[in-house]
Motif scaffolding. Structure first.
Motif, PDB file in Angstrom:
ATOM      1  N   GLY A 108       0.784  -1.234   0.000  1.00 39.21           N
ATOM      2  CA  GLY A 108       0.000   0.000   0.000  1.00 39.21           C
ATOM      3  C   GLY A 108       0.812   1.278   0.000  1.00 39.21           C
ATOM      4  N   ASN A 120       2.579   4.609  -1.114  1.00 39.41           N
ATOM      5  CA  ASN A 120       2.358   5.625  -2.156  1.00 39.41           C
ATOM      6  C   ASN A 120       3.697   6.221  -2.579  1.00 39.41           C
ATOM      7  N   THR A 134      -2.609   2.163  -9.360  1.00 39.40           N
ATOM      8  CA  THR A 134      -2.210   1.178  -8.362  1.00 39.40           C
ATOM      9  C   THR A 134      -1.612  -0.030  -9.078  1.00 39.40           C
ATOM     10  N   SER A 138       0.883  -4.401  -3.188  1.00 39.78           N
ATOM     11  CA  SER A 138       0.514  -3.307  -4.100  1.00 39.78           C
ATOM     12  C   SER A 138       1.207  -2.019  -3.685  1.00 39.78           C
ATOM     13  N   PHE A 190       1.081   2.466  -5.014  1.00 34.35           N
ATOM     14  CA  PHE A 190       0.391   3.461  -5.845  1.00 34.35           C
ATOM     15  C   PHE A 190       1.380   4.517  -6.308  1.00 34.35           C
TER      16      PHE A 190
END
Length: 387
Positions: free
Chosen positions: A44, A46, A110, A131, A133
Motif C-alpha cells: 500500500g 504511495n 495502483t 501493491s 500506488f
C-alpha cells in the motif's frame, strides 16, 4: 527429467508451499524450495511520480541445494491479467534478499507485484501479492521573470524580484518559488537565495526582497517553482542579467518639497551632472524639449522644470524639488545653501554639503508646487555627484 511436486508440511518460519525437484542424475540431490517472501516496499505504499524507478525486494526462498533464479511480474490489476513489467531469470541476491528495479510506470495507478522462485525450469508458488500506488505526474513549468528586467540598471541595494507564477500539469500541493542571485551566469556561486510561498493563483505574481544588500556590479537572477510537499522541482527559468549600481531608490526617499515622483515616467537620461565653480549643471536628453509654462501665471517668465537635490542624512535619503530652470537651461548658480530657498523642513533644511560629500541630483518637469504649473509629470534618472 522426471519432476515430482510434493507438498511438505510448513514450519512457522516458512509459511509457503515447499517444492521438491528430483532428477535422474545420481550426482545431483533432490532440492526443495519455498516461495519467496515479499519484503519491500510495504504493502500500500504511495510513491510520488518522480520517486521512480521503484525497487522491489523479496526475502530469498528457503532452499536445500543450488540457488533458484526468480521471476517477477508487476500488473495494473490484482488478477495479473494486465502485466506492465516482467523480468525472468533474476539471480538470487546475496545477504538473504533479491531486488529488481522496475522501469518507469504511468502515474495515478495502483500496481500489484509478486515473485516466483524457479529451479530446473520448475516455477514455484508466488510470493504474497503486494501493491503500491504511483501518484500522478506533476510538472511545474518555469516561471516568467518580470523585475528586474534583463539589462536593467538597479540602484536599490535590496531590489524586489518579481516573477509571473508558473503553470503546471498534475495535482501539485502548495507551490513555492526559489529565487537565486549570482555574480555569474553559470550560478556557480550564489549571492542571495530564498524560497517563498506562491502569492496569488495562476497569472498572478510572486515577489521576494533580499534581506541583505546586493553588491555592485553585473549580477544575474533566476527562479524555479517547487512543490516541497511532493518533492517536485520545476526547471529554472532562463537567467536575466542586470547591473546593480550605487544609487538612490526613489520609493524610499523622504520628500520634503514637491510630490513623491518615484512613479513619474523616466523619459530622459542625464548625460552629465556636476557641481563646480558655484554652479550645479544637469544636462539631459530632453533638456529644452519638455514643454515650458508660465512662471506663476507670468507669460514673460517661462520655466521648464526643477532641479532636484537628494541628501543622505544618517542613512536616509531626503530630497525635494529645488531651483527652477528655464527652457534649455542646464546650469544654476548655487552655494553651500544649495536648494535651501525651497527646503524648509528639517533635517534637509539644515543640511549643508561637505567637501567631497556624495549627493544625488535629478531634473523634472515643474514639481516644486505641484500640481501648480503642471505639464507632463516626467523626470530624468538620478545621478550621484561630489560636492
Amino acid at each position: 527429467m522426471n519432476v515430482r511436486l510434493i507438498p511438505v508440511a510448513l514450519t512457522a518460519a516458512a509459511l509457503s508451499t515447499v517444492w521438491a525437484c528430483g532428477t535422474s542424475n545420481p550426482t545431483r540431490p533432490s532440492t526443495t524450495f519455498t516461495a519467496p517472501i515479499s519484503n519491500g516496499p510495504a504493502n500500500g505504499t504511495n510513491f510520488n511520480f518522480n520517486q521512480q524507478p521503484i525497487t522491489l525486494t523479496i526475502v530469498n526462498a528457503v532452499h536445500t541445494g543450488p540457488a533458484p533464479t526468480y521471476n517477477v511480474d508487476v500488473a495494473s490489476n490484482a488478477d495479473f491479467s494486465n502485466v506492465v513489467f516482467s523480468q525472468q531469470g533474476i539471480p538470487e541476491g546475496a545477504g538473504g534478499t533479491t531486488t529488481v528495479t522496475v522501469s518507469s510506470l504511468a502515474g495515478n495507478t495502483t500496481y500489484y507485484w509478486r515473485w516466483r522462485a524457479v529451479l530446473d525450469g520448475v516455477e514455484g508458488e508466488p510470493s504474497g501479492t503486494q501493491s503500491f500506488f504511483v501518484k500522478p505526474n506533476i510538472v511545474l513549468n518555469a516561471p516568467v521573470l518580470v523585475d528586474p528586467a534583463a539589462s536593467a540598471s538597479v540602484f536599490n541595494a535590496r531590489p524586489t524580484f518579481r516573477i509571473t507564477n508558473s503553470t503546471f500539469t498534475g495535482e501539485p500541493g502548495t507551490i513555492s518559488y526559489e529565487f537565486q542571485v549570482s555574480s555569474s551566469s553559470s550560478f556557480a556561486s550564489i549571492i542571495a537565495s530564498q524560497t517563498v510561498q506562491q502569492q496569488g493563483g495562476a497569472g498572478a505574481t510572486t515577489s521576494w526582497t533580499p534581506s541583505t544588500d546586493l553588491p555592485e556590479g553585473n549580477l544575474f537572477w533566476r527562479a524555479r517553482a517547487r512543490d516541497l510537499g511532493n518533492g517536485v522541482d520545476g526547471s529554472f527559468s532562463s537567467a536575466a542579467g542586470f547591473e546593480r549600481k550605487f544609487g538612490i531608490d526613489l520609493t524610499k526617499v523622504v520628500y520634503q518639497m514637491g510630490p513623491n515622483i518615484s512613479g513619474w515616467a523616466e523619459t530622459s537620461k542625464i548625460t552629465s551632472a556636476s557641481h563646480s565653480n558655484g554652479q550645479l549643471c544637469i544636462e539631459h536628453t530632453r533638456l529644452g524639449v519638455w514643454p515650458s509654462t508660465d512662471f506663476f501665471g507670468d507669460p514673460s517668465v517661462r520655466l521648464e522644470g526643477n532641479q532636484w537635490i537628494f541628501a543622505n542624512i544618517n542613512g536616509t535619503w531626503y530630497g525635494g524639488a529645488a531651483d527652477w530652470y528655464r527652457p534649455g537651461q542646464g546650469c544654476k548658480e548655487v552655494d553651500e545653501n544649495i536648494g535651501h530657498d525651497s527646503f524648509t523642513q528639517n533635517p534637509i533644511a539644515s543640511w549643508r554639503p561637505r567637501p567631497g560629500e556624495v549627493f544625488g541630483v535629478m531634473s523634472s518637469t515643474p514639481a516644486r508646487f505641484w500640481p501648480d504649473m503642471k505639464t507632463l509629470d516626467q523626470r530624468t534618472d538620478v545621478a550621484l555627484i561630489v560636492w
